[in-house]
Design a protein around this motif. Sequence first.
Motif, PDB file in Angstrom:
ATOM      1  N   GLY A 249       0.852  -1.176   0.000  1.00  0.00           N
ATOM      2  CA  GLY A 249       0.000   0.000   0.000  1.00  0.00           C
ATOM      3  C   GLY A 249       0.888   1.226   0.000  1.00  0.00           C
ATOM      4  N   ILE A 250       0.279   2.398   0.095  1.00  0.00           N
ATOM      5  CA  ILE A 250       1.069   3.620   0.020  1.00  0.00           C
ATOM      6  C   ILE A 250       1.936   3.796   1.266  1.00  0.00           C
ATOM      7  N   ASN A 251       1.488   3.336   2.425  1.00  0.00           N
ATOM      8  CA  ASN A 251       2.299   3.466   3.635  1.00  0.00           C
ATOM      9  C   ASN A 251       3.584   2.651   3.521  1.00  0.00           C
ATOM     10  N   GLU A 252       3.453   1.401   3.068  1.00  0.00           N
ATOM     11  CA  GLU A 252       4.633   0.548   2.906  1.00  0.00           C
ATOM     12  C   GLU A 252       5.559   1.091   1.816  1.00  0.00           C
ATOM     13  N   THR A 253       4.968   1.645   0.765  1.00  0.00           N
ATOM     14  CA  THR A 253       5.779   2.193  -0.323  1.00  0.00           C
ATOM     15  C   THR A 253       6.593   3.387   0.165  1.00  0.00           C
ATOM     16  N   LEU A 254       5.958   4.269   0.922  1.00  0.00           N
ATOM     17  CA  LEU A 254       6.684   5.425   1.455  1.00  0.00           C
ATOM     18  C   LEU A 254       7.805   4.966   2.393  1.00  0.00           C
ATOM     19  N   ASP A 255       7.552   3.982   3.230  1.00  0.00           N
ATOM     20  CA  ASP A 255       8.594   3.456   4.120  1.00  0.00           C
ATOM     21  C   ASP A 255       9.780   2.919   3.321  1.00  0.00           C
ATOM     22  N   ALA A 256       9.486   2.205   2.234  1.00  0.00           N
ATOM     23  CA  ALA A 256      10.553   1.638   1.402  1.00  0.00           C
ATOM     24  C   ALA A 256      11.378   2.734   0.741  1.00  0.00           C
ATOM     25  N   PHE A 257      10.710   3.786   0.266  1.00  0.00           N
ATOM     26  CA  PHE A 257      11.437   4.911  -0.332  1.00  0.00           C
ATOM     27  C   PHE A 257      12.302   5.613   0.707  1.00  0.00           C
ATOM     28  N   GLU A 258      11.773   5.807   1.893  1.00  0.00           N
ATOM     29  CA  GLU A 258      12.543   6.483   2.949  1.00  0.00           C
ATOM     30  C   GLU A 258      13.771   5.654   3.332  1.00  0.00           C
ATOM     31  N   LYS A 259      13.655   4.337   3.283  1.00  0.00           N
ATOM     32  CA  LYS A 259      14.802   3.480   3.572  1.00  0.00           C
ATOM     33  C   LYS A 259      15.895   3.672   2.525  1.00  0.00           C
ATOM     34  N   VAL A 260      15.509   3.684   1.254  1.00  0.00           N
ATOM     35  CA  VAL A 260      16.483   3.903   0.182  1.00  0.00           C
ATOM     36  C   VAL A 260      17.140   5.271   0.341  1.00  0.00           C
ATOM     37  N   LEU A 261      16.341   6.280   0.667  1.00  0.00           N
ATOM     38  CA  LEU A 261      16.883   7.622   0.837  1.00  0.00           C
ATOM     39  C   LEU A 261      17.906   7.653   1.979  1.00  0.00           C
ATOM     40  N   TYR A 262      17.576   6.978   3.085  1.00  0.00           N
ATOM     41  CA  TYR A 262      18.499   6.946   4.222  1.00  0.00           C
ATOM     42  C   TYR A 262      19.822   6.279   3.843  1.00  0.00           C
ATOM     43  N   LEU A 263      19.752   5.148   3.155  1.00  0.00           N
ATOM     44  CA  LEU A 263      20.970   4.457   2.738  1.00  0.00           C
ATOM     45  C   LEU A 263      21.811   5.331   1.811  1.00  0.00           C
ATOM     46  N   TYR A 264      21.139   6.025   0.915  1.00  0.00           N
ATOM     47  CA  TYR A 264      21.850   6.855  -0.062  1.00  0.00           C
ATOM     48  C   TYR A 264      22.503   8.061   0.604  1.00  0.00           C
TER      49      TYR A 264
END
Length: 437
Positions: free
Chosen positions: A316-331
């Motif tokens: 869903g959109i909540n899980e998608t936003l969490d996944a994007f935020e994880k990628v952003l943090y790693l980057y």
Amino acid sequence: MQPLGTSVALGAVLFLGALALLTFCPPGRGRRAAGREPPGLLGELRARREDLGRYSGALSSQALAESRLGCADLASLTGTRYLGSGFSKLVLQATLADGSAVALKRIHGEGSDVRRCVRLYRDPAGCQRLASYKLRKEVTLLRGLRHPGIIQLYGECYDNSLDPERRVTAMLELGSPLEMIQLLQAPWEERFKVCLSLVKLLHYLAHSPLGSVALLDFQPRQFVTVDGDLKVTDVDDASTEELTCGGDADCILEFPTKSFSLTCAAAGRCEGINEKRNLYNAYRFFFTYLLPHTAPPALKPFLYDIMNATGDLRYGINETLDAFEKVLYLYKSGLHLPKRSQHLKEFLVINGFRLQEAADYKCWPSYNHLGCLLSVHNANEAAVICNSHPQCQSFIVSQQRTWTGRLLVTFRSNFTDLVPDANSAVYIRRSSVLRKR
């Protein structure tokens, strides 16, 4: 909407035609008396009036943002020029008295919506009123839905000297059309920013003051960029209606190449259908093209997880936003990079200098198309990149940073013409210095 490159001649014709329709309607010619519209047109007017009333009533007075511009500001605009047009609206650019630029939206009298209506009902005035409801709905939504990913409404004007249901002008934040071809050529970091902005917008729409909002006409052309940020600019086709159902078999979400079976909730509505419609459209129009292409290798597994999960609507959109935020943090943190290498030892650093500006070798994708300008986490990552470029003999680290905080570094094929610069440092390959000697 047509791009900015649309011919000036066409724009002038459309603009003048729209002004004529908006400002002049002689009695008895092309207009019926009030309440004398054909039954079919009356039905469409009633439906749009009810649609507008539903959104107006759903937004509390506290939720409706105050407009700072009105009819007086509209009268003082200068430099009006055509930008583009769609099925029902004409978009113009103009300059306010303080010199700032705004976009204007008005009813497009020659648009396909109005022409279809006139062919069907032979009532130009009634068809103008019908088209106006879409713009009035958009103004209402823009006043109530406030988010960085939604174009900002500066104000509106309802001209009471004419039929107030027809003469509507919205004054909006000015953006640039989203050019997907140019975006595909941009650095991955900028493409990720667009996708992240879109996900944040869809998260807001799923939890908006109106409830879950679906963008029914979800196309890249409905978006613009403002200072590099993605914003949706057309919301007249937005809807909070969720499909009614008697069972799960009624909840089928269909797209041109794929369909999904959703759950019929106890309330008799297809659960989450608006959120899922937005998310799959984001996947097929944006993520597919922008996310994995030239991404850092260590981040690709995370990006493909996002692609697969949104492409199958497992997220869903909540899980998608969490996944994007994880990628952003790693980057941003640099945790996606290999453990510290020894490449930096191969470079001699000269602090307080930079190289004189000059055209040099090009790399792709670069922030500067005349040279090789890339973002790095630190000087060590820059050294790794320089070692991977056969032409690279040096690189310059300045204080310029991208939106993620990463450094912008220029890679060069030489190391001559040093120029004093307290905010820069030049890294020169030691082997190149020895050869020079």
